[in-house]
Design a protein around this motif. Structure first.
Motif, PDB file in Angstrom:
ATOM      1  N   ILE A 210       0.841  -1.205   0.000  1.00 23.48           N
ATOM      2  CA  ILE A 210       0.000   0.000   0.000  1.00 23.48           C
ATOM      3  C   ILE A 210       0.874   1.252   0.000  1.00 23.48           C
ATOM      4  O   ILE A 210       0.559   2.245  -0.668  1.00 23.48           O
ATOM      5  N   ALA A 211       1.988   1.211   0.738  1.00 27.40           N
ATOM      6  CA  ALA A 211       2.892   2.363   0.761  1.00 27.40           C
ATOM      7  C   ALA A 211       3.467   2.653  -0.616  1.00 27.40           C
ATOM      8  O   ALA A 211       3.709   3.815  -0.964  1.00 27.40           O
ATOM      9  N   GLY A 212       3.715   1.615  -1.403  1.00 25.10           N
ATOM     10  CA  GLY A 212       4.187   1.799  -2.772  1.00 25.10           C
ATOM     11  C   GLY A 212       5.642   2.217  -2.898  1.00 25.10           C
ATOM     12  O   GLY A 212       6.051   2.722  -3.950  1.00 25.10           O
ATOM     13  N   GLN A 213       6.454   2.019  -1.865  1.00 25.03           N
ATOM     14  CA  GLN A 213       7.861   2.430  -1.905  1.00 25.03           C
ATOM     15  C   GLN A 213       8.757   1.283  -2.374  1.00 25.03           C
ATOM     16  O   GLN A 213       9.590   0.776  -1.633  1.00 25.03           O
ATOM     17  N   ARG A 214       8.543   0.881  -3.609  1.00 27.56           N
ATOM     18  CA  ARG A 214       9.291  -0.219  -4.219  1.00 27.56           C
ATOM     19  C   ARG A 214       9.019  -1.516  -3.465  1.00 27.56           C
ATOM     20  O   ARG A 214       8.244  -1.556  -2.519  1.00 27.56           O
ATOM     21  N   ASP A 215       9.671  -2.595  -3.897  1.00 31.46           N
ATOM     22  CA  ASP A 215       9.463  -3.875  -3.222  1.00 31.46           C
ATOM     23  C   ASP A 215      10.347  -3.949  -1.986  1.00 31.46           C
ATOM     24  O   ASP A 215      11.353  -3.225  -1.856  1.00 31.46           O
ATOM     25  N   VAL A 276       7.727 -14.915   0.976  1.00 30.13           N
ATOM     26  CA  VAL A 276       6.826 -13.761   0.958  1.00 30.13           C
ATOM     27  C   VAL A 276       7.517 -12.563   0.296  1.00 30.13           C
ATOM     28  O   VAL A 276       6.944 -11.883  -0.556  1.00 30.13           O
ATOM     29  N   VAL A 277       8.757 -12.317   0.691  1.00 28.97           N
ATOM     30  CA  VAL A 277       9.506 -11.194   0.123  1.00 28.97           C
ATOM     31  C   VAL A 277       9.725 -11.392  -1.369  1.00 28.97           C
ATOM     32  O   VAL A 277       9.543 -10.457  -2.172  1.00 28.97           O
ATOM     33  N   MET A 278      10.102 -12.587  -1.771  1.00 29.95           N
ATOM     34  CA  MET A 278      10.389 -12.834  -3.183  1.00 29.95           C
ATOM     35  C   MET A 278       9.114 -12.798  -4.026  1.00 29.95           C
ATOM     36  O   MET A 278       9.140 -12.371  -5.190  1.00 29.95           O
ATOM     37  N   PHE A 279       7.991 -13.215  -3.462  1.00 28.73           N
ATOM     38  CA  PHE A 279       6.717 -13.123  -4.181  1.00 28.73           C
ATOM     39  C   PHE A 279       6.347 -11.656  -4.408  1.00 28.73           C
ATOM     40  O   PHE A 279       5.932 -11.269  -5.504  1.00 28.73           O
ATOM     41  N   GLN A 280       6.482 -10.863  -3.350  1.00 27.99           N
ATOM     42  CA  GLN A 280       6.160  -9.441  -3.476  1.00 27.99           C
ATOM     43  C   GLN A 280       7.093  -8.738  -4.457  1.00 27.99           C
ATOM     44  O   GLN A 280       6.694  -7.831  -5.183  1.00 27.99           O
ATOM     45  N   ARG A 281       8.330  -9.173  -4.511  1.00 28.04           N
ATOM     46  CA  ARG A 281       9.265  -8.588  -5.461  1.00 28.04           C
ATOM     47  C   ARG A 281       8.914  -8.983  -6.900  1.00 28.04           C
ATOM     48  O   ARG A 281       8.976  -8.147  -7.811  1.00 28.04           O
ATOM     49  N   LYS A 282       8.544 -10.232  -7.100  1.00 31.25           N
ATOM     50  CA  LYS A 282       8.248 -10.723  -8.444  1.00 31.25           C
ATOM     51  C   LYS A 282       7.006 -10.068  -9.024  1.00 31.25           C
ATOM     52  O   LYS A 282       6.963  -9.716 -10.212  1.00 31.25           O
ATOM     53  N   TYR A 283       5.999  -9.874  -8.190  1.00 31.61           N
ATOM     54  CA  TYR A 283       4.724  -9.320  -8.666  1.00 31.61           C
ATOM     55  C   TYR A 283       4.500  -7.903  -8.136  1.00 31.61           C
ATOM     56  O   TYR A 283       3.361  -7.519  -7.863  1.00 31.61           O
TER      57      TYR A 283
END
Length: 456
Positions: A210-215, A276-283
């Motif tokens: 939600i913050a939108g400050q990169r992954d 979790v971190v890698m999923f958020q980074r990928k998408y």
């Protein structure tokens, strides 16, 4: 007279031959064999020669001639033997070298080649002149920042005409996304100051989106570099380049080459192992569009019929820019204006106002000294450190564990050793070592002695 001179020359010649033979033949004779002439000392040889000379001059001349011939023959024989031995040794060394019989020689050669190569590379690097760094503007990023900040001003104006629930919704989004930054990307993933369960990590990843400050991976990478190489060219938002650069300029200027180099060497294996971190980074791109734009804007329009245009400028542009600048205050203000109770040799400072706005991230001098403390501050007061209260609540619910902190004794030792003194202003020992002037009984002895010398 001539006869005596002739005898003396013969004696000296025989002594020189004897010395040469003794030096060239150090091996003692075998048992049962005569020592021979070569093993007698020069004094003994001189004595024997003199006795023989007194007994019979003619016989001495003949014997001397025979001894000289025999000595020359022995010397020639030994010379040939020595040359043959040296040639054989040299030939054997060449054979060993060529065939590689001696492994240590091969190893030494390998190391020598490697050392030569390293020295050559170092020489080349020394000869190369380092190019001067000239930052370039990344125009798409500058355009995005301009759009956001101008749009935020327009959104703040529209906020006066929006519905109350829209205002409340924007405040909730700022709080939720702020927790995603402070408790998630910062204290958990950047510093590993506590452990989070899988459900908590998923919630924090959603909040941070939600913050939108990169992954979270990229955010944590740059933040680890910031701590590791703070106030150097490798610092992504180096405060020594000015307030504006540390606050927002680093987002639309090309990074220093040292920043790019350090991004390749910082250990990120723990986050690479976090699904979790890698999923958020990928998408990240679809998650940003959904969590940071669509969801915040559509909810007011759908549930309480807020104007879609007004909702966009308030709940995306204004809210996003507010969160962005509050986080950037930690990079700029919290590195420039405030006290340094724990380490006066670094730029980070204590700023209570930033702690209030950034939910506890303004105790920055403490945080740079003890970055593993999950509180990011010495005191656990929730008033100016809401994130600490959130983590403690999660620990009570069994979602967080392994909270790391610093003992009071460690804090006092570091503050006494490196701080600017402001840490002890409220302590009972704050003025223990202070004196009112000459004559004070608490004046140190060495100062009294020096003052006495000066008076004399």
């Amino acid at each position: 007279m001539v006869i005596w001179v002739t005898h003396l020359l013969k004696i000296l010649s025989l002594q020189q031959i004897t010395i040469t033979m003794c030096l060239s033949t150090p091996t003692p004779p075998k048992s049962g064999q005569s020592n021979g002439t070569c093993c007698l000392t020069p004094e003994a040889m001189c004595s024997n020669a003199t006795n023989n000379n007194n007994n019979n001059d003619n016989s001495n001349n003949n014997n001397n001639n025979n001894n000289t011939d025999q000595t020359d023959t022995q010397l020639k024989h030994r010379s040939h033997a020595t040359d043959a031995k040296q040639n054989k040794t040299k030939e054997q060394a060449d054979t060993d070298d060529n065939l590689g019989y001696k492994e240590e020689n091969a190893v030494y050669k390998e190391y020598a080649d490697k050392a030569h190569q390293i020295a050559k590379e170092a020489e080349q690097q020394k000869e190369e002149v380092e190019e001067e760094y000239h930052p370039q503007i990344r125009w798409p990023d500058l355009g995005a920042q301009t759009f956001l900040h101008v749009g935020a001003l327009y959104g703040a104006y529209l906020l006066f005409y929006a519905k109350f629930y829209t205002f409340l919704w924007a405040a909730v989004l700022i709080f939720v996304s702020g927790i995603g930054i402070t408790a998630g990307a910062h204290r958990l993933w950047s510093h590993k100051s506590y452990n989070a369960s899988l459900p908590l990590r998923i919630v924090l990843a959603f909040m941070f989106s939600i913050a939108g400050q990169r992954d979270a991976y990229t955010w944590a990478l740059d933040h680890r570099i910031h701590h590791k190489f703070s106030e150097t060219d490798a610092d992504p938002h180096n405060v020594n380049r000015g307030f504006f650069f540390a606050h927002v300029g680093w987002l639309f200027l090309t990074p220093h080459p040292k920043v790019i180099a350090k991004r390749k060497v910082i250990d990120m294996s723990d986050l690479e192992a976090d699904a979790v971190v890698m999923f958020q980074r990928k998408y990240y791109i679809p998650l940003f569009a959904l969590c940071s734009i669509i969801l915040p804007v559509v909810v007011p329009w759908y549930f309480w019929q807020e104007d879609l245009w007004m909702s966009f400028w308030i709940n995306f542009t204004m809210r996003f820019t507010w969160t962005l600048n509050v986080a950037f205050f930690v990079n700029s203000v919290a590195h420039m204006y405030g006290n340094k109770p724990y380490d006066k040799n670094i730029s980070s400072v204590e700023v209570p106002v930033v702690s209030f706005l950034a939910m506890g991230e303004g105790w920055h001098n403490y945080h740079h000294v003890f970055p593993w403390d999950y509180k990011t501050g010495e005191f656990g007061n929730y008033t100016l450190n809401i994130t600490t209260g959130f983590i403690d609540l999660c620990a009570r619910l069994g979602l967080a564990s392994g909270r790391k902190s610093v003992s009071p004794d460690m804090v006092k030792r570091r503050a006494a050793k490196c701080g600017d003194g402001s840490r002890f202003l409220s302590d009972e020992y704050a003025h223990k070592n202070q004196v009112w002037g000459f004559g004070d009984r608490d004046l140190p002895c060495e100062d009294i002695v020096e003052l006495a010398k000066m008076q004399n």
